[in-house]
Design an enzyme around this catalytic site. Structure first.
Site, PDB file in Angstrom:
ATOM      1  N   THR A 125       8.198   1.977  -1.732  1.00  0.00           N
ATOM      2  CA  THR A 125       6.750   1.779  -1.590  1.00  0.00           C
ATOM      3  C   THR A 125       6.020   3.091  -1.315  1.00  0.00           C
ATOM      4  OG1 THR A 125       7.224  -0.402  -0.658  1.00  0.00           O
ATOM      5  CG2 THR A 125       4.990   0.448  -0.341  1.00  0.00           C
ATOM      6  N   ASN A 181       0.260   3.838  -5.072  1.00  0.00           N
ATOM      7  CA  ASN A 181       1.628   4.077  -5.544  1.00  0.00           C
ATOM      8  C   ASN A 181       1.879   3.605  -6.974  1.00  0.00           C
ATOM      9  OD1 ASN A 181       1.600   1.409  -5.001  1.00  0.00           O
ATOM     10  ND2 ASN A 181       3.168   1.430  -3.415  1.00  0.00           N
ATOM     11  N   ARG A 232       7.210   5.998  -8.742  1.00  0.00           N
ATOM     12  CA  ARG A 232       6.504   6.417  -7.522  1.00  0.00           C
ATOM     13  C   ARG A 232       6.982   7.792  -7.054  1.00  0.00           C
ATOM     14  NH1 ARG A 232       6.810   0.459  -4.588  1.00  0.00           N
ATOM     15  NH2 ARG A 232       4.923  -0.417  -5.507  1.00  0.00           N
ATOM     16  N   LYS A 271      -1.418  -0.072 -11.756  1.00  0.00           N
ATOM     17  CA  LYS A 271      -2.520  -0.165 -10.801  1.00  0.00           C
ATOM     18  C   LYS A 271      -3.703   0.740 -11.189  1.00  0.00           C
ATOM     19  CE  LYS A 271       0.320  -1.354  -6.730  1.00  0.00           C
ATOM     20  NZ  LYS A 271       0.568  -1.034  -5.309  1.00  0.00           N
ATOM     21  N   GLU A 288       4.913 -14.772  -9.831  1.00  0.00           N
ATOM     22  CA  GLU A 288       3.906 -13.752 -10.149  1.00  0.00           C
ATOM     23  C   GLU A 288       3.540 -13.768 -11.636  1.00  0.00           C
ATOM     24  OE1 GLU A 288       5.463 -10.064  -8.579  1.00  0.00           O
ATOM     25  OE2 GLU A 288       5.065 -10.693  -6.511  1.00  0.00           O
ATOM     26  N   PHE A 323      -5.356  -3.165   7.256  1.00  0.00           N
ATOM     27  CA  PHE A 323      -5.953  -2.584   6.048  1.00  0.00           C
ATOM     28  C   PHE A 323      -5.754  -3.469   4.819  1.00  0.00           C
ATOM     29  CE2 PHE A 323      -1.637  -1.299   5.443  1.00  0.00           C
ATOM     30  CZ  PHE A 323      -1.222  -0.798   6.669  1.00  0.00           C
ATOM     31  N   ARG A 327      12.421  -2.797 -10.608  1.00  0.00           N
ATOM     32  CA  ARG A 327      12.188  -2.442  -9.196  1.00  0.00           C
ATOM     33  C   ARG A 327      12.808  -1.072  -8.878  1.00  0.00           C
ATOM     34  NH1 ARG A 327       8.620  -4.168  -5.216  1.00  0.00           N
ATOM     35  NH2 ARG A 327       9.598  -3.832  -3.229  1.00  0.00           N
TER      36      ARG A 327
HETATM   37  P1  IDP Z   1       5.876  -2.947  -2.759  1.00  0.00           P
HETATM   38  O1  IDP Z   1       4.691  -2.725  -3.676  1.00  0.00           O
HETATM   39  O2  IDP Z   1       6.805  -1.758  -2.728  1.00  0.00           O
HETATM   40  O3  IDP Z   1       6.612  -4.249  -3.031  1.00  0.00           O
HETATM   41  P2  IDP Z   1       4.674  -4.248  -0.423  1.00  0.00           P
HETATM   42  O4  IDP Z   1       5.187  -4.128   0.979  1.00  0.00           O
HETATM   43  O5  IDP Z   1       4.875  -5.558  -1.110  1.00  0.00           O
HETATM   44  O6  IDP Z   1       5.316  -3.036  -1.257  1.00  0.00           O
HETATM   45  O7  IDP Z   1       3.127  -3.898  -0.383  1.00  0.00           O
HETATM   46  C1  IDP Z   1       2.310  -4.122  -1.499  1.00  0.00           C
HETATM   47  C2  IDP Z   1       1.373  -2.932  -1.690  1.00  0.00           C
HETATM   48  O8  IDP Z   1       0.488  -2.824  -0.567  1.00  0.00           O
HETATM   49  C3  IDP Z   1       2.092  -1.584  -1.759  1.00  0.00           C
HETATM   50  O9  IDP Z   1       2.580  -1.307  -3.058  1.00  0.00           O
HETATM   51  C4  IDP Z   1       0.986  -0.635  -1.326  1.00  0.00           C
HETATM   52  O10 IDP Z   1       0.096  -0.379  -2.384  1.00  0.00           O
HETATM   53  C5  IDP Z   1       0.265  -1.458  -0.258  1.00  0.00           C
HETATM   54  N1  IDP Z   1       0.806  -1.190   1.103  1.00  0.00           N
HETATM   55  C6  IDP Z   1       1.902  -1.744   1.679  1.00  0.00           C
HETATM   56  N2  IDP Z   1       2.107  -1.264   2.912  1.00  0.00           N
HETATM   57  C7  IDP Z   1       1.108  -0.387   3.125  1.00  0.00           C
HETATM   58  C8  IDP Z   1       0.777   0.482   4.231  1.00  0.00           C
HETATM   59  O11 IDP Z   1       1.435   0.532   5.267  1.00  0.00           O
HETATM   60  N3  IDP Z   1      -0.326   1.279   4.064  1.00  0.00           N
HETATM   61  C9  IDP Z   1      -1.107   1.243   2.953  1.00  0.00           C
HETATM   62  N4  IDP Z   1      -0.813   0.455   1.903  1.00  0.00           N
HETATM   63  C10 IDP Z   1       0.271  -0.343   1.975  1.00  0.00           C
HETATM   64 MG    MG Z   2       5.964  -6.184  -2.776  1.00  0.00          MG
END
Ligand code: IDP
Ligand code: MG
Length: 157
Positions: free
Chosen positions: A91, A112, A102, A9, A126, A57, A85
């Site tokens: 996350t 992250n 992370r 990222k 993807e 957001f 993973r």
């Molecule tokens: P992941 O990346 O661990 O699979 P996802 O729930 O798929 O998590 O969310 C994708 C991305 O969106 C996360 O990696 C993070 O950058 C962002 N994100 C997810 N939930 C939140 C939140 O509650 N606050 C801010 N950013 C979030």
């Molecule tokens: Mg995800």
């Protein structure tokens, strides 16, 4: 071998962690079979993060992913989706276990460091989203007998 998508990222690009991240997966024994630097746009991110579109957001998450170019990688190996993973970690960087990417480099939920596919099915979708078929290279390396036992060298695409 199973394949999965990793995105390095913008935060990791800005913090000069590209080599560190790629090295982790190489050392683990995964094979890099596709890599490129690209600038993401709102359209591809709206698809990629469609499961977050209800969040207040959502726009901010997409802007963060467009802040500068990212690096998309395809990693191959036995159970590559789960392996990558697990190495990614939870996350929320504040909760992610030390030793994960992370856990070692993030103290944020949003910022992250990497994205990794969360299921075999999503990995296929993807990878097709970010790579043309001819950008995923299929080739053999000569150390597989030292990375896997014979019965682990399965070809599960
Ligand atoms: P992941 O990346 O661990 O699979 P996802 O729930 O798929 O998590 O969310 C994708 C991305 O969106 C996360 O990696 C993070 O950058 C962002 N994100 C997810 N939930 C939140 C939140 O509650 N606050 C801010 N950013 C979030
Ligand atoms: Mg995800």
């Amino acid at each position: 071998m199973e394949k999965t998508l990793l995105i390095i990222k913008p935060g990791a690009i800005q913090r000069e962690l590209i080599g560190e991240i790629i090295t982790r997966f190489e050392r683990k024994g995964l094979q890099l079979c596709g890599i490129k630097m690209i600038q993401l746009d709102d359209k591809i991110l709206s698809e990629h993060y469609a499961h977050l579109s209800h969040l207040p957001f959502f726009g901010r998450i997409k802007r963060s992913m467009m802040a500068c170019p990212v690096i998309v990688c395809c990693w191959a190996g036995a159970d590559a989706v789960n392996v990558v993973r697990n190495m990614t970690g939870k996350t929320n960087g504040r909760e992610a276990v030390a030793g994960t990417i992370r856990g070692d480099f993030s103290v944020s939920v949003q910022e992250n460091i990497v994205h990794s596919s969360d299921s075999v099915e999503n990995a296929k979708t993807e990878l097709a989203r970010f790579f043309r078929p001819d950008e995923i290279l299929h080739f053999t390396t000569n150390n597989n007998n030292f990375i896997y036992a014979e019965d682990e060298q399965i070809s599960n695409v």
